[in-house]
Design a protein around this motif. Structure first.
Motif, PDB file in Angstrom:
ATOM      1  N   GLN A 134       0.830  -1.212   0.000  1.00 25.92           N
ATOM      2  CA  GLN A 134       0.000   0.000   0.000  1.00 25.92           C
ATOM      3  C   GLN A 134       0.861   1.257   0.000  1.00 25.92           C
ATOM      4  O   GLN A 134       0.578   2.224  -0.713  1.00 25.92           O
ATOM      5  N   ILE A 135       1.925   1.255   0.793  1.00 31.62           N
ATOM      6  CA  ILE A 135       2.827   2.409   0.830  1.00 31.62           C
ATOM      7  C   ILE A 135       3.480   2.603  -0.536  1.00 31.62           C
ATOM      8  O   ILE A 135       3.553   3.719  -1.061  1.00 31.62           O
ATOM      9  N   THR A 136       3.930   1.511  -1.140  1.00 29.13           N
ATOM     10  CA  THR A 136       4.561   1.590  -2.459  1.00 29.13           C
ATOM     11  C   THR A 136       3.571   2.097  -3.502  1.00 29.13           C
ATOM     12  O   THR A 136       3.941   2.880  -4.397  1.00 29.13           O
ATOM     13  N   ALA A 137       2.301   1.675  -3.394  1.00 31.24           N
ATOM     14  CA  ALA A 137       1.282   2.145  -4.349  1.00 31.24           C
ATOM     15  C   ALA A 137       1.104   3.656  -4.258  1.00 31.24           C
ATOM     16  O   ALA A 137       0.932   4.329  -5.288  1.00 31.24           O
ATOM     17  N   ILE A 138       1.148   4.217  -3.051  1.00 29.49           N
ATOM     18  CA  ILE A 138       1.037   5.672  -2.897  1.00 29.49           C
ATOM     19  C   ILE A 138       2.236   6.359  -3.546  1.00 29.49           C
ATOM     20  O   ILE A 138       2.094   7.336  -4.295  1.00 29.49           O
ATOM     21  N   LEU A 139       3.446   5.848  -3.278  1.00 29.27           N
ATOM     22  CA  LEU A 139       4.647   6.456  -3.850  1.00 29.27           C
ATOM     23  C   LEU A 139       4.623   6.369  -5.376  1.00 29.27           C
ATOM     24  O   LEU A 139       4.980   7.340  -6.066  1.00 29.27           O
ATOM     25  N   ASP A 140       4.208   5.218  -5.903  1.00 26.89           N
ATOM     26  CA  ASP A 140       4.149   5.059  -7.360  1.00 26.89           C
ATOM     27  C   ASP A 140       3.111   5.992  -7.986  1.00 26.89           C
ATOM     28  O   ASP A 140       3.314   6.516  -9.085  1.00 26.89           O
ATOM     29  N   THR A 141       2.002   6.207  -7.283  1.00 30.72           N
ATOM     30  CA  THR A 141       0.956   7.111  -7.783  1.00 30.72           C
ATOM     31  C   THR A 141       1.434   8.561  -7.740  1.00 30.72           C
ATOM     32  O   THR A 141       1.069   9.372  -8.591  1.00 30.72           O
ATOM     33  N   ALA A 142       2.267   8.883  -6.752  1.00 26.44           N
ATOM     34  CA  ALA A 142       2.772  10.255  -6.614  1.00 26.44           C
ATOM     35  C   ALA A 142       3.720  10.636  -7.742  1.00 26.44           C
ATOM     36  O   ALA A 142       3.798  11.815  -8.125  1.00 26.44           O
ATOM     37  N   GLU A 143       4.451   9.657  -8.283  1.00 27.08           N
ATOM     38  CA  GLU A 143       5.473   9.971  -9.293  1.00 27.08           C
ATOM     39  C   GLU A 143       4.918  10.763 -10.475  1.00 27.08           C
ATOM     40  O   GLU A 143       5.436  11.831 -10.809  1.00 27.08           O
ATOM     41  N   PRO A 144       3.855  10.275 -11.147  1.00 25.82           N
ATOM     42  CA  PRO A 144       3.351  11.074 -12.279  1.00 25.82           C
ATOM     43  C   PRO A 144       2.692  12.387 -11.855  1.00 25.82           C
ATOM     44  O   PRO A 144       2.609  13.318 -12.662  1.00 25.82           O
ATOM     45  N   PHE A 145       2.237  12.474 -10.602  1.00 22.89           N
ATOM     46  CA  PHE A 145       1.657  13.741 -10.149  1.00 22.89           C
ATOM     47  C   PHE A 145       2.704  14.841 -10.039  1.00 22.89           C
ATOM     48  O   PHE A 145       2.367  16.030 -10.074  1.00 22.89           O
ATOM     49  N   LYS A 146       3.978  14.471  -9.903  1.00 26.68           N
ATOM     50  CA  LYS A 146       5.033  15.493  -9.886  1.00 26.68           C
ATOM     51  C   LYS A 146       5.013  16.296 -11.179  1.00 26.68           C
ATOM     52  O   LYS A 146       5.251  17.499 -11.177  1.00 26.68           O
ATOM     53  N   GLU A 147       4.732  15.603 -12.283  1.00 30.03           N
ATOM     54  CA  GLU A 147       4.752  16.249 -13.596  1.00 30.03           C
ATOM     55  C   GLU A 147       3.658  17.302 -13.718  1.00 30.03           C
ATOM     56  O   GLU A 147       3.837  18.319 -14.406  1.00 30.03           O
ATOM     57  N   VAL A 148       2.540  17.094 -13.023  1.00 29.89           N
ATOM     58  CA  VAL A 148       1.435  18.061 -13.081  1.00 29.89           C
ATOM     59  C   VAL A 148       1.906  19.426 -12.593  1.00 29.89           C
ATOM     60  O   VAL A 148       1.558  20.472 -13.150  1.00 29.89           O
ATOM     61  N   SER A 149       2.728  19.406 -11.539  1.00 25.63           N
ATOM     62  CA  SER A 149       3.196  20.667 -10.955  1.00 25.63           C
ATOM     63  C   SER A 149       4.188  21.401 -11.845  1.00 25.63           C
ATOM     64  O   SER A 149       4.518  22.564 -11.584  1.00 25.63           O
ATOM     65  N   GLU A 150       4.683  20.728 -12.888  1.00 28.04           N
ATOM     66  CA  GLU A 150       5.623  21.369 -13.813  1.00 28.04           C
ATOM     67  C   GLU A 150       4.922  21.926 -15.051  1.00 28.04           C
ATOM     68  O   GLU A 150       5.537  22.566 -15.887  1.00 28.04           O
ATOM     69  N   ARG A 151       3.619  21.677 -15.172  1.00 26.55           N
ATOM     70  CA  ARG A 151       2.883  22.137 -16.357  1.00 26.55           C
ATOM     71  C   ARG A 151       2.600  23.637 -16.286  1.00 26.55           C
ATOM     72  O   ARG A 151       2.521  24.201 -15.195  1.00 26.55           O
ATOM     73  N   PRO A 152       2.380  24.269 -17.438  1.00 27.46           N
ATOM     74  CA  PRO A 152       1.945  25.672 -17.413  1.00 27.46           C
ATOM     75  C   PRO A 152       0.603  25.834 -16.682  1.00 27.46           C
ATOM     76  O   PRO A 152       0.403  26.786 -15.939  1.00 27.46           O
ATOM     77  N   ILE A 153      -0.322  24.890 -16.931  1.00 30.78           N
ATOM     78  CA  ILE A 153      -1.593  24.871 -16.198  1.00 30.78           C
ATOM     79  C   ILE A 153      -1.542  23.675 -15.257  1.00 30.78           C
ATOM     80  O   ILE A 153      -1.613  22.523 -15.682  1.00 30.78           O
TER      81      ILE A 153
END
Length: 318
Positions: free
Chosen positions: A20-39
Motif C-alpha cells: 500500500q505504501i509503495t502504491a502511494i509512492l508510485d501514484t505520486a510519481e506522475p503527479f510530480k509532472e502536473v506541478s511542472e505544467r503551465p496549467i
C-alpha cells in the motif's frame, strides 16, 4: 485487498502494508509532472469538496494540502479552530458532523491529541486524512520523506536512515520509522536520552547516543526540529548545548565516510539542530521534500477518492 485500496481513511503508516505504501509512492510519481505544467491542474477530483480542519498552527502542511487539492480541481474549505465554533466549546465530532451535513467528501485534520484522526474517521462517513495528531503520526510527511529517499537512492530497501533529534515529541519520527521499516530500510534514532521514548528500541530501531556514531553509520539523516512548544523544563540544558553535542554541522559531516543525504521536515531551528551551511548545502534535499509533499498528498487524496493508481491512463491527462 488491492494495494491501491487504502480503505476509507489515512490515519497513519503503521496500519498500511508495504504494498500500500509503495502504491502511494508510485501514484505520486506522475503527479510530480502536473506541478511542472503551465496549467497545474487535472480534473481528477472535480466536484469533490474537501475541508482542511486545523486545530494546531501549520504553514507547510496546510498549504501543501491546499495546493494538492486545487491541482486535483477539488473545492476546498479551510477551518481553523481559533476562528471556529470549537473556540466556543463545540466538540470535534459536532464540528465534523455539521460540516458533513453540508455534503463534504473529505476532511484533512491536524489535532493536538493523539488518535484524533482515527476517532473522527470512526464517526463520520467522509474520508479522513491525518495531517498530524499529537505525538502519534504524520503519515503524509513520512510518505514524502520516503519518496525523497527513493528519488535519490532509487530504492528504500537496505538504506540506513538515522532520525536525529527530538524523537520523543515527534509524530514525523513515528511515521518514518513505520514506513522505512516496512519497506526494508535499517532505521536508527539518535538524540539525548531525555528526548527518546523509553521503549523506542522495541520499534526495531538502533539507538545511538552520539551523533558522531550516527553519521558514521548512516546513508541519510532525517534531522528533527526541537519541539520547544511541547517541552516543559528539563529536557535539554540549553539550545546552545544541544547544538554543541547533537547539532548536525558541516564540521561533523566532513568526517563521515561518505556523503550523507540530509532531510528535515521543517520548520528548522537553524543553528540548533542543523546549521545553515548544512541546510543549504549540496547534500540537503529539504526543498525537494517540499515539492514531493504536494505530489504525495495529491496521490493520497486521489486514491482515497477511489482513483486508479494508473491515473495517467485513466483520464488523468485530460
Amino acid at each position: 485487498m488491492n494495494a491501491a485500496d487504502l480503505g476509507k481513511d489515512l490515519v497513519g503508516l503503521e496500519p498500511l502494508s508495504a504494498a500500500q505504501i509503495t502504491a502511494i509512492l508510485d501514484t505520486a510519481e506522475p503527479f510530480k509532472e502536473v506541478s511542472e505544467r503551465p496549467i497545474k491542474k487535472v480534473p481528477a477530483l472535480r466536484g469533490k469538496t474537501i475541508v482542511n480542519l486545523f486545530f494546531e498552527p501549520s504553514t507547510r502542511t496546510r498549504i501543501s494540502f491546499e495546493f494538492a487539492e486545487k491541482r486535483l480541481s477539488a473545492d476546498t474549505v479551510n477551518v481553523q479552530a481559533a476562528g471556529s465554533s470549537v473556540s466556543k466549546g463545540e466538540t470535534l465530532v459536532d464540528t465534523a458532523r455539521n460540516l458533513e451535513a453540508m455534503r463534504i467528501d473529505m476532511v484533512v485534520i491536524r489535532h493536538g491529541s493523539s488518535g484524533a484522526a482515527q476517532f473522527l474517521g470512526q464517526r463520520i462517513r467522509s474520508n479522513v486524512i491525518n495531517a498530524g495528531d499529537g505525538t502519534h503520526e504524520h503519515p503524509t510527511q513520512g510518505l514524502l520523506d520516503l519518496l525523497t529517499l527513493r528519488d535519490r537512492f532509487g530504492k528504500i530497501a537496505g538504506l540506513k536512515v538515522c532520525i536525529v533529534g527530538d524523537v520523543l515529541h515527534s509524530r514525523v519520527a513515528r511515521s518514518n520509522i513505520w514506513g522505512l521499516t516496512k519497506l526494508g530500510a535499517e532505521v536508527a534514532v539518535c538524540g539525548p536520552s531525555t528526548l527518546l521514548p523509553s521503549h523506542v528500541a522495541d520499534l526495531g530501531v538502533t539507538v545511538f547516543g552520539r551523533v558522531e556514531e550516527a553519521i558514521q553509520w548512516a546513508d541519510a539523516l532525517n534531522v528533527l526540529r526541537l519541539q520547544l512548544e511541547r517541552m516543559t523544563a528539563g529536557f535539554i540544558p540549553s539550545l546552545r548545548e544541544y547544538n554543541r553535542v547533537f547539532g548536525v554541522t558541516s564540521e561533523r559531516l566532513s568526517r563521515a565516510p561518505k556523503d550523507l543525504l540530509i532531510l528535515h521536515p521543517g520548520p528548522m531551528n537553524r543553528g540548533v539542530e542543523i546549521d545553515s551551511d548544512v541546510a543549504d548545502g549540496p547534500h540537503s534535499v529539504i526543498l525537494p521534500q517540499v515539492t514531493n509533499g504536494v505530489a504525495v498528498r495529491m496521490a493520497v487524496l486521489y486514491l482515497l477518492a477511489g482513483g486508479s493508481p494508473d491515473w495517467a491512463n485513466a483520464g488523468g491527462e485530460a
